[in-house]
Scaffold this motif. Structure first.
Motif, PDB file in Angstrom:
ATOM      1  N   LEU A 375      25.525  -1.060  -5.339  1.00 53.07           N
ATOM      2  CA  LEU A 375      24.128  -1.617  -4.910  1.00 53.07           C
ATOM      3  C   LEU A 375      23.202  -0.801  -3.870  1.00 53.07           C
ATOM      4  O   LEU A 375      24.121  -0.131  -2.958  1.00 53.07           O
ATOM      5  N   ILE A 376      22.138  -0.840  -3.776  1.00 53.85           N
ATOM      6  CA  ILE A 376      21.192  -0.152  -2.990  1.00 53.85           C
ATOM      7  C   ILE A 376      20.495  -1.038  -2.001  1.00 53.85           C
ATOM      8  O   ILE A 376      19.976  -2.118  -2.702  1.00 53.85           O
ATOM      9  N   MET A 377      20.245  -1.230  -0.998  1.00 49.97           N
ATOM     10  CA  MET A 377      19.345  -2.082  -0.071  1.00 49.97           C
ATOM     11  C   MET A 377      18.188  -1.128   0.359  1.00 49.97           C
ATOM     12  O   MET A 377      18.574  -0.072   0.975  1.00 49.97           O
ATOM     13  N   ASP A 378      16.912  -1.677   0.031  1.00 56.38           N
ATOM     14  CA  ASP A 378      15.920  -0.842   0.389  1.00 56.38           C
ATOM     15  C   ASP A 378      14.809  -1.787   0.828  1.00 56.38           C
ATOM     16  O   ASP A 378      14.644  -2.866   0.133  1.00 56.38           O
ATOM     17  N   TRP A 379      13.900  -1.474   1.842  1.00 53.20           N
ATOM     18  CA  TRP A 379      12.567  -2.220   2.119  1.00 53.20           C
ATOM     19  C   TRP A 379      11.812  -1.300   2.932  1.00 53.20           C
ATOM     20  O   TRP A 379      12.065  -0.164   3.354  1.00 53.20           O
ATOM     21  N   HIS A 380      10.618  -1.949   3.129  1.00 51.74           N
ATOM     22  CA  HIS A 380       9.650  -1.089   4.082  1.00 51.74           C
ATOM     23  C   HIS A 380       8.753  -2.124   4.704  1.00 51.74           C
ATOM     24  O   HIS A 380       8.416  -3.258   4.160  1.00 51.74           O
ATOM     25  N   PRO A 381       8.148  -1.922   5.914  1.00 48.71           N
ATOM     26  CA  PRO A 381       7.237  -2.765   6.480  1.00 48.71           C
ATOM     27  C   PRO A 381       5.947  -2.412   5.995  1.00 48.71           C
ATOM     28  O   PRO A 381       5.647  -1.544   5.065  1.00 48.71           O
ATOM     29  N   GLU A 382       4.848  -3.081   6.802  1.00 48.36           N
ATOM     30  CA  GLU A 382       3.433  -2.859   6.557  1.00 48.36           C
ATOM     31  C   GLU A 382       2.881  -1.387   6.112  1.00 48.36           C
ATOM     32  O   GLU A 382       2.047  -1.014   6.567  1.00 48.36           O
ATOM     33  N   ASP A 383       3.616  -0.688   5.337  1.00 54.41           N
ATOM     34  CA  ASP A 383       3.212   0.585   5.078  1.00 54.41           C
ATOM     35  C   ASP A 383       3.993   0.965   3.590  1.00 54.41           C
ATOM     36  O   ASP A 383       4.720   0.269   2.952  1.00 54.41           O
ATOM     37  N   SER A 384       3.861   2.286   3.271  1.00 62.13           N
ATOM     38  CA  SER A 384       4.626   2.957   1.995  1.00 62.13           C
ATOM     39  C   SER A 384       5.848   3.554   2.302  1.00 62.13           C
ATOM     40  O   SER A 384       6.389   3.817   1.288  1.00 62.13           O
ATOM     41  N   ARG A 385       6.341   3.321   3.512  1.00 63.76           N
ATOM     42  CA  ARG A 385       7.696   3.941   4.011  1.00 63.76           C
ATOM     43  C   ARG A 385       8.777   3.169   3.565  1.00 63.76           C
ATOM     44  O   ARG A 385       8.745   1.883   3.399  1.00 63.76           O
ATOM     45  N   PHE A 386       9.950   3.782   2.699  1.00 61.88           N
ATOM     46  CA  PHE A 386      11.088   3.084   2.535  1.00 61.88           C
ATOM     47  C   PHE A 386      12.126   3.401   3.471  1.00 61.88           C
ATOM     48  O   PHE A 386      12.347   4.446   3.981  1.00 61.88           O
ATOM     49  N   TYR A 387      12.927   2.341   3.505  1.00 63.22           N
ATOM     50  CA  TYR A 387      14.188   2.563   4.725  1.00 63.22           C
ATOM     51  C   TYR A 387      15.570   2.044   3.516  1.00 63.22           C
ATOM     52  O   TYR A 387      15.632   0.983   3.008  1.00 63.22           O
TER      53      TYR A 387
END
Length: 483
Positions: A375-387
């Motif tokens: 699995l991969i976990m990814d998310w981003h806050p109020e913008d287009s960047r991913f973590y």
């Protein structure tokens, strides 16, 4: 006229004149030979000293949490000090206490009942025992003042105050249930304040020689000074018996006698993400269970079903083929397209009192176990960047990495240590290899600071983590080989 007659006439005239003088109404002014004396001025009274009588407990001057002093700052003997299940530091007469209560585990506790019955052992505990009875003129007191502030505020809901006088009895209460001088209950903020605790109304004796501030949930406080004030009667400190004779309060029990389990549940400030109640993978709801708008949900390259608030996700990543991809490099560069992907975007910023959080909890189990390696976990806050990060590389609250099993478990992910911001509005769990997982609930917890949700810019201003890239920027090819 002979001489005798002449003398008689003269004598008669003198007598008449003398009688005339005695009959006058005027009184000659009295002659005062002494100088005029001014009246003495009244002496100015000396100002009365209105300073209250206090009996200091501690001010932490020169304190080293790693070395107990023999004598407290008040001059009395310090019998012991306690720094358990916490991290502590001291500077300029202030101590910083980072409470880290021990979590339940089956190695140390038979079950949860055993865990909560031994709460005094696992709670974070700062405490001291000081020979208060040796202080000159010692008296029972009405108030205890604590100069305190918190790291984020609201710490009163995570603390226990307990103490006992010259015996083994404890007098314990949740810090938020103490009663202050003005009749209110304590509210710890990020600013220094003097909390003046009414001892009698809080159910405690008016003086003690052992004092504890414990925590049943993680939190950080700062202490500057503690002292008793407003004497209400003398103490006969001849012996333990004479000291106790002056106490007239009920015994409220040891810390573990309090409903700690209920306190723990009440202290948990959470911001729910989703609990999947009534969810249909084929139909996006307009509103998430937390009441916020659900912008989108994603069910790509997978099969999904939902029952009783649990979703089953059978990931079926798209395999490499030359019709869709130029070559393997192209395939892995576009990993975000072909991986199995469950994800949602929710307007988390609209939640009341929204804050940056330390943890994300995911209630999860796997079909066969070991799914964390796929699995991969990814998310981003109020913008287009991913973590993004491989699920097995996330860091949990206890410092370990996730291991998914066939049993339900709550994985409490430390967001900062995992390289993610402390709150997000778009969350994905992707799979680069076939596997099946079940999700029951996701929520953020342990606020670390308020969010200014005025705009995307003010929200992002609170994030202080590096950008770790989109999922395809990770070495997916290596992950696939190792899965």
């Amino acid at each position: 006229m002979n001489i005798k007659k002449l003398l008689a006439i003269v004598l008669l005239i003198a007598m008449v004149l003398s009688l005339a003088a005695c009959g006058t109404n005027e009184t000659p002014p009295a002659v005062n030979s002494d100088p005029t004396v001014e009246p003495a001025a009244e002496p100015t009274p000396e100002p009365v000293n209105e300073e209250p009588t206090i009996f200091p407990w501690d001010n932490f001057e020169g304190r080293d949490p790693n070395s107990k002093p023999d004598t407290a700052p008040n001059g009395a003997s310090m019998w012991w000090d306690n720094w358990a299940n916490l991290r502590a530091s001291a500077e300029d007469g202030v101590i910083k206490i980072q409470y880290r209560p021990k979590e339940f585990n089956t190695d140390d506790y038979v079950d949860e009942n055993d865990y909560y019955a031994r709460a005094g052992d696992w709670m974070g505990n700062w405490g001291e025992a000081i020979d208060m009875w040796s202080l000159e003129g010692i008296q029972y007191c009405k108030y205890l003042t604590i100069r305190i502030k918190g790291e984020v505020g609201g710490e009163e809901n995570k603390l226990i105050m307990d103490w006992h006088p010259e015996d083994s009895r404890f007098y314990a209460a949740r810090f938020s249930d103490l009663v202050l001088k003005d009749g209110s209950n304590p509210v710890i903020t990020t600013e220094w304040q003097d909390l003046v605790i009414d001892l009698e109304k809080s159910g405690f004796p008016g003086m003690t020689n052992a004092l504890h501030i414990r925590a049943f949930a993680e939190c950080t406080i700062y202490l500057d000074e503690l002292y008793f004030s407003d004497p209400v009667g003398p103490i006969d400190a001849t012996s333990a018996e004479t000291i106790l004779a002056g106490f007239n309060v009920p015994e409220s029990g040891k810390p573990a006698d309090l409903p700690i389990k209920d306190f723990v549940a009440e202290a948990a400030v959470i911001f729910p993400w989703d609990n999947f109640e009534g969810r249909d993978p084929n139909s996006k709801p307009d509103t998430a269970p937390n009441g916020a708008s659900m912008w989108w949900d994603n069910w790509a390259n997978l099969r999904a079903s939902a029952e009783d608030g649990v979703i089953k996700i059978q990931y079926r990543p798209k395999e490499f083929n030359t019709d869709d991809y130029v070559d393997e490099n192209d395939y892995y560069a576009r990993a975000g397209d072909w991986m199995g992907n469950w994800g949602e975007a929710i307007d988390m910023w609209s939640l009341e009192g929204i804050q940056y959080c330390k943890y994300l909890t995911i209630r999860i189990k796997g079909e066969v176990g070991g799914e964390e390696n796929k699995l991969i976990m990814d998310w981003h806050p109020e913008d287009s960047r991913f973590y993004a990060a491989r699920f097995s590389d996330l860091v949990l609250k206890d410092g370990s990495n996730p291991v998914i099993t066939t049993e339900w478990q709550d994985l409490v992910i430390d967001l900062e240590k995992s390289g993610f911001p402390g709150m997000t509005n778009a969350l994905h769990i992707r799979a680069f290899a076939e596997c099946t997982i079940y999700l029951d609930e996701l929520y953020f917890s342990d606020p670390v600071g308020p969010i200014d949700a005025t705009s995307a810019e003010t929200i992002l201003a609170g994030f202080n983590v590096p950008e770790s890239g989109k999922p395809a920027d990770l070495p997916i090819k290596d992950f696939v080989a190792g899965s």
